[in-house]
Design a protein around this motif. Structure first.
Motif, short mmCIF file in Angstrom:
data_model
loop_
_atom_site.label_atom_id
_atom_site.label_comp_id
_atom_site.label_asym_id
_atom_site.label_seq_id
_atom_site.Cartn_x
_atom_site.Cartn_y
_atom_site.Cartn_z
N GLU A 1 81.71 -35.83 42.62
CA GLU A 1 80.77 -35.41 43.66
C GLU A 1 80.05 -36.61 44.27
O GLU A 1 79.88 -36.70 45.49
CB GLU A 1 79.75 -34.43 43.08
N ILE A 2 79.64 -37.55 43.43
CA ILE A 2 78.97 -38.75 43.93
C ILE A 2 79.88 -39.50 44.89
O ILE A 2 79.46 -39.90 45.98
CB ILE A 2 78.55 -39.67 42.76
N GLN A 3 81.13 -39.69 44.51
CA GLN A 3 82.07 -40.42 45.34
C GLN A 3 82.36 -39.71 46.66
O GLN A 3 82.60 -40.36 47.67
CB GLN A 3 83.36 -40.70 44.57
N MET A 4 82.32 -38.38 46.66
CA MET A 4 82.60 -37.63 47.89
C MET A 4 81.38 -37.54 48.80
O MET A 4 81.53 -37.57 50.02
CB MET A 4 83.07 -36.21 47.54
N ARG A 5 80.19 -37.43 48.26
CA ARG A 5 78.98 -37.16 49.06
C ARG A 5 78.21 -38.40 49.50
O ARG A 5 77.50 -38.35 50.51
CB ARG A 5 78.02 -36.27 48.27
N TYR A 6 78.30 -39.47 48.75
CA TYR A 6 77.43 -40.62 49.01
C TYR A 6 78.24 -41.85 49.42
O TYR A 6 79.31 -42.11 48.87
CB TYR A 6 76.59 -40.94 47.78
N SER A 7 77.68 -42.58 50.37
CA SER A 7 78.32 -43.82 50.81
C SER A 7 77.41 -45.00 50.50
O SER A 7 76.26 -44.82 50.09
CB SER A 7 78.66 -43.75 52.29
N VAL B 1 79.73 -47.35 39.81
CA VAL B 1 79.60 -46.39 40.91
C VAL B 1 78.31 -46.65 41.66
O VAL B 1 78.27 -46.63 42.89
CB VAL B 1 79.62 -44.94 40.36
N ALA B 2 77.24 -46.91 40.93
CA ALA B 2 75.93 -47.16 41.53
C ALA B 2 75.08 -47.94 40.54
O ALA B 2 75.37 -47.99 39.35
CB ALA B 2 75.25 -45.84 41.88
N GLY B 3 74.04 -48.55 41.06
CA GLY B 3 73.11 -49.28 40.21
C GLY B 3 71.75 -48.62 40.25
O GLY B 3 71.39 -47.96 41.22
N CYS B 4 70.99 -48.81 39.20
CA CYS B 4 69.65 -48.24 39.13
C CYS B 4 68.75 -49.01 40.08
O CYS B 4 68.74 -50.24 40.10
CB CYS B 4 69.13 -48.33 37.70
N ALA C 1 62.60 -39.44 37.65
CA ALA C 1 64.04 -39.49 37.40
C ALA C 1 64.60 -40.82 37.87
O ALA C 1 64.14 -41.38 38.87
CB ALA C 1 64.75 -38.35 38.14
N ARG C 2 65.57 -41.34 37.16
CA ARG C 2 66.21 -42.60 37.51
C ARG C 2 66.88 -42.48 38.88
O ARG C 2 67.62 -41.53 39.13
CB ARG C 2 67.22 -42.97 36.43
N LEU C 3 66.62 -43.42 39.75
CA LEU C 3 67.18 -43.44 41.10
C LEU C 3 68.34 -44.41 41.14
O LEU C 3 68.22 -45.56 40.70
CB LEU C 3 66.09 -43.86 42.10
N PHE C 4 69.48 -43.96 41.64
CA PHE C 4 70.68 -44.79 41.74
C PHE C 4 70.97 -45.09 43.19
O PHE C 4 70.72 -44.28 44.07
CB PHE C 4 71.89 -44.08 41.12
N LYS C 5 71.56 -46.28 43.44
CA LYS C 5 71.95 -46.68 44.78
C LYS C 5 73.42 -47.05 44.76
O LYS C 5 73.85 -47.85 43.93
CB LYS C 5 71.10 -47.86 45.24
N ILE C 6 74.18 -46.47 45.70
CA ILE C 6 75.62 -46.75 45.78
C ILE C 6 75.82 -48.20 46.18
O ILE C 6 75.26 -48.67 47.17
CB ILE C 6 76.31 -45.81 46.81
N MET C 7 76.64 -48.89 45.42
CA MET C 7 76.87 -50.32 45.64
C MET C 7 78.12 -50.60 46.47
O MET C 7 78.17 -51.58 47.17
CB MET C 7 76.97 -51.04 44.31
#
Length: 77
Positions: free
Chosen positions: A16-22, A60-63, A70-76
């Motif tokens: 889902e992360i890979q499909m929804r987030y860029s 996939v992403a970094g904190c 909640a921990r926030l992730f950013k797509i790298m």
């Protein structure tokens, strides 16, 4: 309620992360539909820990901080 296949649910969340987030987008695991489907499960903490570890380990992403505790992730990529 119990998540019977925690590993499978984690993989759904990763897909889902890979499909929804860029690149550059931020999210928490609570933003995911895969998470909302099992948030009331008795073994949710195991799912949460496993998902956060795989997000980081697979690159996939970094904190990037926290949002509402909640921990926030950013797509790298």
């Amino acid at each position: 309620m119990v998540i019977r296949d925690v590993d499978g649910q984690v993989e759904k969340a990763l897909n889902e992360i890979q499909m929804r987030y860029s690149r550059g987008m931020e999210f928490t695991i609570y933003d995911l539909m895969a998470t909302s489907a099992c948030i009331d499960a008795q073994n949710f903490d195991s799912y949460k820990i496993m998902l956060e570890i795989r997000i980081s380990n697979r690159g996939v992403a970094g904190c990037s901080g926290t949002r509402n505790g909640a921990r926030l992730f950013k797509i790298m990529k």
